[in-house]
Design a protein around this motif. Structure first.
Motif, PDB file in Angstrom:
ATOM      1  N   LEU A   1       0.809  -1.224   0.000  1.00  0.00           N
ATOM      2  CA  LEU A   1       0.000   0.000   0.000  1.00  0.00           C
ATOM      3  C   LEU A   1       0.840   1.271   0.000  1.00  0.00           C
ATOM      4  CD1 LEU A   1      -2.511  -1.049   2.841  1.00  0.00           C
ATOM      5  CD2 LEU A   1      -2.676  -1.565   0.383  1.00  0.00           C
ATOM      6  N   ILE A   2       0.302   2.316  -0.634  1.00  0.00           N
ATOM      7  CA  ILE A   2       0.809   3.687  -0.510  1.00  0.00           C
ATOM      8  C   ILE A   2      -0.311   4.487   0.143  1.00  0.00           C
ATOM      9  CG2 ILE A   2       1.641   5.745  -1.711  1.00  0.00           C
ATOM     10  CD1 ILE A   2       2.284   3.925  -4.125  1.00  0.00           C
ATOM     11  N   ASN A   3      -0.052   5.072   1.287  1.00  0.00           N
ATOM     12  CA  ASN A   3      -1.084   5.815   2.024  1.00  0.00           C
ATOM     13  C   ASN A   3      -2.384   5.001   2.141  1.00  0.00           C
ATOM     14  OD1 ASN A   3       0.822   7.810   2.134  1.00  0.00           O
ATOM     15  ND2 ASN A   3      -0.134   9.133   0.603  1.00  0.00           N
ATOM     16  N   GLY A   4      -2.237   3.720   2.398  1.00  0.00           N
ATOM     17  CA  GLY A   4      -3.382   2.854   2.658  1.00  0.00           C
ATOM     18  C   GLY A   4      -4.081   2.305   1.429  1.00  0.00           C
ATOM     19  N   ARG A   5      -3.535   2.571   0.238  1.00  0.00           N
ATOM     20  CA  ARG A   5      -4.205   2.112  -0.978  1.00  0.00           C
ATOM     21  C   ARG A   5      -3.212   1.470  -1.935  1.00  0.00           C
ATOM     22  NH1 ARG A   5      -7.334   7.137  -3.294  1.00  0.00           N
ATOM     23  NH2 ARG A   5      -5.223   7.987  -3.223  1.00  0.00           N
ATOM     24  N   ALA A   6      -3.711   0.546  -2.748  1.00  0.00           N
ATOM     25  CA  ALA A   6      -2.872  -0.120  -3.744  1.00  0.00           C
ATOM     26  C   ALA A   6      -3.239   0.421  -5.127  1.00  0.00           C
ATOM     27  CB  ALA A   6      -3.100  -1.633  -3.691  1.00  0.00           C
ATOM     28  N   PHE A   7      -2.278   0.414  -6.062  1.00  0.00           N
ATOM     29  CA  PHE A   7      -2.546   0.798  -7.446  1.00  0.00           C
ATOM     30  C   PHE A   7      -3.649  -0.103  -8.001  1.00  0.00           C
ATOM     31  CE2 PHE A   7      -1.968   0.438 -12.021  1.00  0.00           C
ATOM     32  CZ  PHE A   7      -1.744   1.747 -12.414  1.00  0.00           C
ATOM     33  N   PRO A   8      -4.621   0.350  -8.771  1.00  0.00           N
ATOM     34  CA  PRO A   8      -4.751   1.710  -9.312  1.00  0.00           C
ATOM     35  C   PRO A   8      -5.464   2.703  -8.389  1.00  0.00           C
ATOM     36  CG  PRO A   8      -6.364   0.263 -10.348  1.00  0.00           C
ATOM     37  CD  PRO A   8      -5.567  -0.581  -9.411  1.00  0.00           C
ATOM     38  N   HIS A   9      -5.890   2.284  -7.213  1.00  0.00           N
ATOM     39  CA  HIS A   9      -6.550   3.240  -6.312  1.00  0.00           C
ATOM     40  C   HIS A   9      -5.629   4.401  -5.940  1.00  0.00           C
ATOM     41  CE1 HIS A   9      -9.595   0.005  -4.696  1.00  0.00           C
ATOM     42  NE2 HIS A   9      -9.623   0.154  -5.996  1.00  0.00           N
ATOM     43  N   THR A  10      -4.293   4.162  -6.006  1.00  0.00           N
ATOM     44  CA  THR A  10      -3.336   5.222  -5.662  1.00  0.00           C
ATOM     45  C   THR A  10      -3.482   6.446  -6.552  1.00  0.00           C
ATOM     46  OG1 THR A  10      -1.746   4.111  -7.108  1.00  0.00           O
ATOM     47  CG2 THR A  10      -1.576   3.655  -4.742  1.00  0.00           C
ATOM     48  N   LEU A  11      -4.132   6.274  -7.720  1.00  0.00           N
ATOM     49  CA  LEU A  11      -4.262   7.398  -8.655  1.00  0.00           C
ATOM     50  C   LEU A  11      -5.441   8.296  -8.305  1.00  0.00           C
ATOM     51  CD1 LEU A  11      -3.669   5.587 -12.077  1.00  0.00           C
ATOM     52  CD2 LEU A  11      -1.987   6.593 -10.531  1.00  0.00           C
ATOM     53  N   TYR A  12      -6.348   7.803  -7.510  1.00  0.00           N
ATOM     54  CA  TYR A  12      -7.592   8.533  -7.263  1.00  0.00           C
ATOM     55  C   TYR A  12      -7.494   9.440  -6.052  1.00  0.00           C
ATOM     56  CZ  TYR A  12      -9.721   5.937 -10.941  1.00  0.00           C
ATOM     57  OH  TYR A  12     -10.008   5.456 -12.171  1.00  0.00           O
TER      58      TYR A  12
ATOM     59  N   HIS B   1      -7.763  10.863  -2.514  1.00  0.00           N
ATOM     60  CA  HIS B   1      -7.756  10.084  -1.281  1.00  0.00           C
ATOM     61  C   HIS B   1      -9.017  10.372  -0.471  1.00  0.00           C
ATOM     62  CE1 HIS B   1      -6.438   8.103   2.339  1.00  0.00           C
ATOM     63  NE2 HIS B   1      -5.395   7.635   1.683  1.00  0.00           N
ATOM     64  N   PRO B   2      -9.749   9.337  -0.064  1.00  0.00           N
ATOM     65  CA  PRO B   2     -11.007   9.578   0.658  1.00  0.00           C
ATOM     66  C   PRO B   2     -10.830  10.398   1.942  1.00  0.00           C
ATOM     67  CG  PRO B   2     -10.422   7.231   0.669  1.00  0.00           C
ATOM     68  CD  PRO B   2      -9.491   7.915  -0.274  1.00  0.00           C
ATOM     69  N   GLN B   3      -9.632  10.366   2.535  1.00  0.00           N
ATOM     70  CA  GLN B   3      -9.460  11.113   3.781  1.00  0.00           C
ATOM     71  C   GLN B   3      -9.296  12.615   3.557  1.00  0.00           C
ATOM     72  OE1 GLN B   3      -7.014   7.748   5.539  1.00  0.00           O
ATOM     73  NE2 GLN B   3      -6.707   9.341   7.037  1.00  0.00           N
ATOM     74  N   THR B   4      -8.929  13.023   2.333  1.00  0.00           N
ATOM     75  CA  THR B   4      -8.640  14.443   2.116  1.00  0.00           C
ATOM     76  C   THR B   4      -9.855  15.304   2.404  1.00  0.00           C
ATOM     77  OG1 THR B   4      -6.981  13.888   0.480  1.00  0.00           O
ATOM     78  CG2 THR B   4      -7.789  16.148   0.458  1.00  0.00           C
TER      79      THR B   4
ATOM     80  N   ASN C   1      -1.659  16.315   2.856  1.00  0.00           N
ATOM     81  CA  ASN C   1      -2.748  15.332   2.898  1.00  0.00           C
ATOM     82  C   ASN C   1      -2.150  13.985   2.457  1.00  0.00           C
ATOM     83  OD1 ASN C   1      -2.626  15.334   0.017  1.00  0.00           O
ATOM     84  ND2 ASN C   1      -3.903  17.168   0.015  1.00  0.00           N
ATOM     85  N   TYR C   2      -3.016  13.002   2.230  1.00  0.00           N
ATOM     86  CA  TYR C   2      -2.520  11.668   1.869  1.00  0.00           C
ATOM     87  C   TYR C   2      -2.692  11.348   0.378  1.00  0.00           C
ATOM     88  CZ  TYR C   2      -1.639  10.089   6.699  1.00  0.00           C
ATOM     89  OH  TYR C   2      -1.137   9.914   7.957  1.00  0.00           O
ATOM     90  N   GLU C   3      -2.861  12.401  -0.468  1.00  0.00           N
ATOM     91  CA  GLU C   3      -2.940  12.127  -1.908  1.00  0.00           C
ATOM     92  C   GLU C   3      -1.647  11.449  -2.371  1.00  0.00           C
ATOM     93  OE1 GLU C   3      -5.637  12.432  -3.465  1.00  0.00           O
ATOM     94  OE2 GLU C   3      -6.680  13.634  -1.961  1.00  0.00           O
ATOM     95  N   SER C   4      -1.765  10.461  -3.271  1.00  0.00           N
ATOM     96  CA  SER C   4      -0.549   9.797  -3.746  1.00  0.00           C
ATOM     97  C   SER C   4      -0.358   9.959  -5.253  1.00  0.00           C
ATOM     98  CB  SER C   4      -0.549   8.309  -3.369  1.00  0.00           C
ATOM     99  OG  SER C   4      -1.740   7.692  -3.772  1.00  0.00           O
ATOM    100  N   TYR C   5      -1.278  10.657  -5.922  1.00  0.00           N
ATOM    101  CA  TYR C   5      -1.090  10.994  -7.337  1.00  0.00           C
ATOM    102  C   TYR C   5      -0.421  12.362  -7.364  1.00  0.00           C
ATOM    103  CZ  TYR C   5      -2.280  11.708 -12.286  1.00  0.00           C
ATOM    104  OH  TYR C   5      -2.237  11.919 -13.645  1.00  0.00           O
TER     105      TYR C   5
END
Ligand SMILES: [Cu+2]
Length: 474
Positions: free
Chosen positions: A260-271, A273-276, A289-293
């Motif tokens: 995981l990156i910031n709690g998510r795996a690719f391809p979710h890492t592109l979207y 972040h629900p916490q933002t 924030n925890y955006e990873s894109y």
């Protein structure tokens, strides 16, 4: 100097991981994994109450806390401040919604904070917070105190039964900025005309609206335009299932299947972040924030605050540019420190640690800075005109497309409009030849990923896992 008071609750919940590599995701190609984590956030800054619902001393809030059981995600809320701030973290152990029989102690340990044993969060040498069970009575709490001496990236986690609690997801980022005083002490200051200087030398690339929140450390070479947290972890879903189903799991059998990156795996890492969007007003923290894109402009400097909380070493690799190491484990990079001591900066000179891969053991943090220089100048001729009898790239790509429709990628451009993501065809992008070639709108996409490439998978399906994109445009 400010007082920043966080109120953090521990409980359980679920995260969603992708089961396929489809860029567009839905309930059919995701699955839930049971996790533990912290929720909550910033309660108070100085005397300003930021979120009155976090006032645990008010009995009217207690019912809300009971309803927060089962809402944890990964990662835990970001804690931030600047050097010399008084940071308080009040911990409330809500207990688990789906494992109400679990009443273990919970703690908060801030790695790298170098705190005295009383508040270091190691329960075997100090204390732990018991589970709140009597909702008619105020929750049992203790408040941790951290007065950071050094800026940089730290991580906090639950050190009680750490073997299981860290694996289950109880960790979050701690970001400490240098203070203006730190910067001044290192020779960096803002003039009355809003220009940034090192000693008497103008630093022309630092804009006038920059603040101490644009420096990773008290050093002019750690200036950045934009910052991202890259919190890496890995999960053995069997362990999580066993915890959910009250089955024993022997941790010596640890075998991760999700990265995981910031709690998510690719391809979710592109979207997004629900916490933002859940983030409450965070005074003095506009962008963290925890955006990873990663989305930046050419010429910008981007700081990546990389944290490894997984149970494996991660060789984190960035495509496109060599990066400069600004620091590690909340310590200014030793070469930058030495350059400052030797006064090399004064002569427009310095020594940097550069690379394209940073290897992070478990618990390590790295602050790396990428200068996203435009490379179209050097490669423009080849891509759009061809070079040395080799035809220009677009004509080569057209040939490929004729032979195989799948050979040319479609790329999600700024996937901020999910679920109606726009895709761009790589041929269109790359092939915008003169005179239609629009130099002012030529986004490039670079990847960064775990270089142990088998971790770019979701339960064995490639691409997935610890992989994300950097979009650069003008
Ligand atoms: Cu690569």
């Amino acid at each position: 100097v400010s007082v920043r008071h966080y109120v953090i609750f521990s409980t359980d919940g679920f995260i969603k991981v992708p089961t396929t590599s489809d860029i567009l995701y839905n309930s059919k190609n995701t699955k839930d994994i049971y996790i533990f984590g912290f929720v909550g956030g910033l309660f108070r800054v100085d005397n300003d109450i930021i979120d009155p619902s976090l006032n645990w001393q008010n009995p009217l809030n207690w019912n809300k806390y009971v309803n927060m059981k089962g809402t944890a995600t990964i990662p835990s809320p970001i804690i931030c401040g600047k050097v010399d701030d008084d940071i308080f973290i009040t911990l409330i152990n809500l207990g688990m919604k789906y494992r109400s029989d679990l009443t273990e102690l919970h703690t908060i340990h801030i790695q790298g904070a170098n705190l005295p044993a009383e508040i270091d969060g190691f329960p075997e040498t100090s204390f732990g917070i018991p589970t709140w069970t009597n909702y008619k009575d105020s929750p049992p709490v203790a408040t941790y105190y951290f007065k950071p001496e050094r800026s940089g990236t730290y991580v906090y986690y639950n050190q009680a039964t750490a073997s299981q609690h860290v694996q289950m997801g109880m960790y979050g980022a701690v970001v400490i900025y240098p203070s203006l005083k730190n910067l001044e002490d290192s020779g960096v200051h803002k003039s009355r005309s809003d220009k940034w200087y090192f000693e008497r030398q103008l630093i022309s690339h630092i804009p006038s609206n920059a603040t101490n929140h644009n420096f990773a450390y008290a050093n002019s070479y750690t200036y950045f335009d934009k910052e991202y947290i890259i919190l890496l972890s890995n999960i053995d879903s069997n362990w999580h299932n066993n915890v959910l189903n009250s089955k024993f799991y022997n941790s010596i059998n640890y075998k991760p299947d999700y990265w995981l990156i910031n709690g998510r795996a690719f391809p979710h890492t592109l979207y997004p972040h629900p916490q933002t969007k859940k983030d409450k007003k965070q005074p003095n923290t506009d962008q963290i924030n925890y955006e990873s894109y990663v989305h930046i402009k050419y010429g910008q400097k981007v700081l990546l605050r990389i944290i490894n909380m997984g149970y494996q070493v991660v060789p984190w690799h960035v495509h496109g540019w060599s990066f400069s190491v600004a620091g590690k484990d909340a310590e200014l990079n030793q070469f930058l420190k030495l350059s400052a001591i030797l006064n090399l900066e004064k002569h427009g000179n310095h020594v940097q640690e550069m690379g394209c891969t940073a290897s992070l053991s478990s618990g390590e943090t790295y602050d790396i800075i990428i200068s996203a220089d435009d490379k179209t100048e050097s490669y423009e001729n080849y891509i759009s005109k061809g070079l040395s009898t080799i035809p220009y790239l677009r004509s080569q790509l057209k040939d490929l497309l004729d032979k195989n429709q799948n050979s040319i990628a479609t790329i999600p451009l700024e996937p901020l409009k999910h679920p109606n993501t726009d895709f761009v065809n790589f041929l269109q992008l790359c092939g915008q030849t003169n005179p239609t070639h629009d130099k002012n709108n030529f986004p490039h996409f670079y990847t960064m990923h775990n270089n142990d490439s088998y971790t770019m998978t979701n339960n064995g399906i490639y691409p997935g896992g610890q992989l994300t994109f950097i979009q650069v445009d003008n």
